[in-house]
Design a protein around this motif. Structure first.
Motif, short mmCIF file in Angstrom:
data_model
loop_
_atom_site.label_atom_id
_atom_site.label_comp_id
_atom_site.label_asym_id
_atom_site.label_seq_id
_atom_site.Cartn_x
_atom_site.Cartn_y
_atom_site.Cartn_z
N ILE A 1 -29.73 106.29 56.81
CA ILE A 1 -28.50 105.49 56.90
C ILE A 1 -28.60 104.36 57.93
CG2 ILE A 1 -27.06 107.42 56.14
CD1 ILE A 1 -26.22 107.75 59.13
N LEU A 2 -29.72 104.28 58.61
CA LEU A 2 -29.89 103.29 59.68
C LEU A 2 -29.93 101.87 59.12
CD1 LEU A 2 -30.55 103.02 62.78
CD2 LEU A 2 -32.92 102.81 62.06
N LYS A 3 -29.12 101.00 59.69
CA LYS A 3 -29.18 99.57 59.37
C LYS A 3 -29.53 98.84 60.66
CE LYS A 3 -26.44 95.76 57.61
NZ LYS A 3 -26.94 94.66 57.59
N SER A 4 -30.74 98.32 60.71
CA SER A 4 -31.21 97.66 61.91
C SER A 4 -30.60 96.28 62.06
CB SER A 4 -32.75 97.54 61.87
OG SER A 4 -33.19 96.79 62.98
N PHE A 5 -30.19 95.94 63.26
CA PHE A 5 -29.72 94.60 63.58
C PHE A 5 -30.80 93.79 64.29
CE2 PHE A 5 -25.56 96.99 63.74
CZ PHE A 5 -25.17 96.61 62.48
N TRP B 1 -31.39 83.52 59.96
CA TRP B 1 -31.04 84.72 60.72
C TRP B 1 -29.90 84.41 61.68
CZ3 TRP B 1 -31.62 89.77 60.77
CH2 TRP B 1 -31.30 90.46 61.93
N GLN C 1 -26.79 89.46 65.73
CA GLN C 1 -25.72 90.44 65.51
C GLN C 1 -25.07 90.79 66.84
OE1 GLN C 1 -25.11 91.64 62.22
NE2 GLN C 1 -26.56 89.99 61.78
#
Length: 157
Positions: free
Chosen positions: A139-143, A153, A156
């Motif tokens: 479930i990890l969403k890297s910023f 880009w 965040q």
């Protein structure tokens, strides 16, 4: 034509490019570097050519009468070590192709953390080796900024 190296901070607010070859690559074990990186040592690479800041610039902190250290003021990534007005040395971990820069010099060895002599004796554990880690990684969403220059880009956070 010389090789070009790029890199930046974790959030992408500060990016740089510098032309190679690497002049010096080192690690420093002094207490000031340990504190600046929040780590056991600090790895740096220096170049004879100037650093080009391609997005943002690091915020500077004077850690002594002779040295300024640069960091991203948005995510805190340590980026530079600079004596006087010369070219700053750049944190090796901030480079996009980090494995292409290998330190050949060690400073302040007398202050080396004891674990550094025993790294190969530590028990290895691959990322994602437990159910808890696999669930988190699913479930990890890297910023984190990708390890490459990109025009679209947006930092965040």
């Amino acid at each position: 034509m010389s090789e070009s190296f790029s890199g930046g901070c974790q959030c992408g607010a500060v990016r740089f490019r510098v032309e190679g070859p690497v002049h010096h690559a080192s690690i420093c074990n002094c207490r000031m570097c340990q504190k600046a990186f929040g780590n056991l040592m600090a790895p740096f690479a220096s170049f004879k050519s100037p650093v080009e800041w391609t997005r943002g610039k690091p915020t500077l902190f004077r850690s002594s009468q002779a040295v300024q250290r640069g960091f991203c003021n948005k995510c805190g990534t340590p980026l530079t070590y600079q004596v006087g007005d010369g070219n700053p040395a750049l944190a090796i971990g901030a480079f996009d192709r980090v494995n292409e820069i290998v330190p050949t010099i060690e400073f302040a060895r007398e202050n080396r953390h004891p674990v550094m002599d025993n790294l190969d004796t530590l028990t290895p554990e691959d990322l994602g080796s437990t159910d808890e880690e696999r669930n988190m990684l699913a479930i990890l969403k890297s910023f984190q900024h990708p390890d490459r220059d990109t025009d679209n880009w947006q930092p965040q956070g």
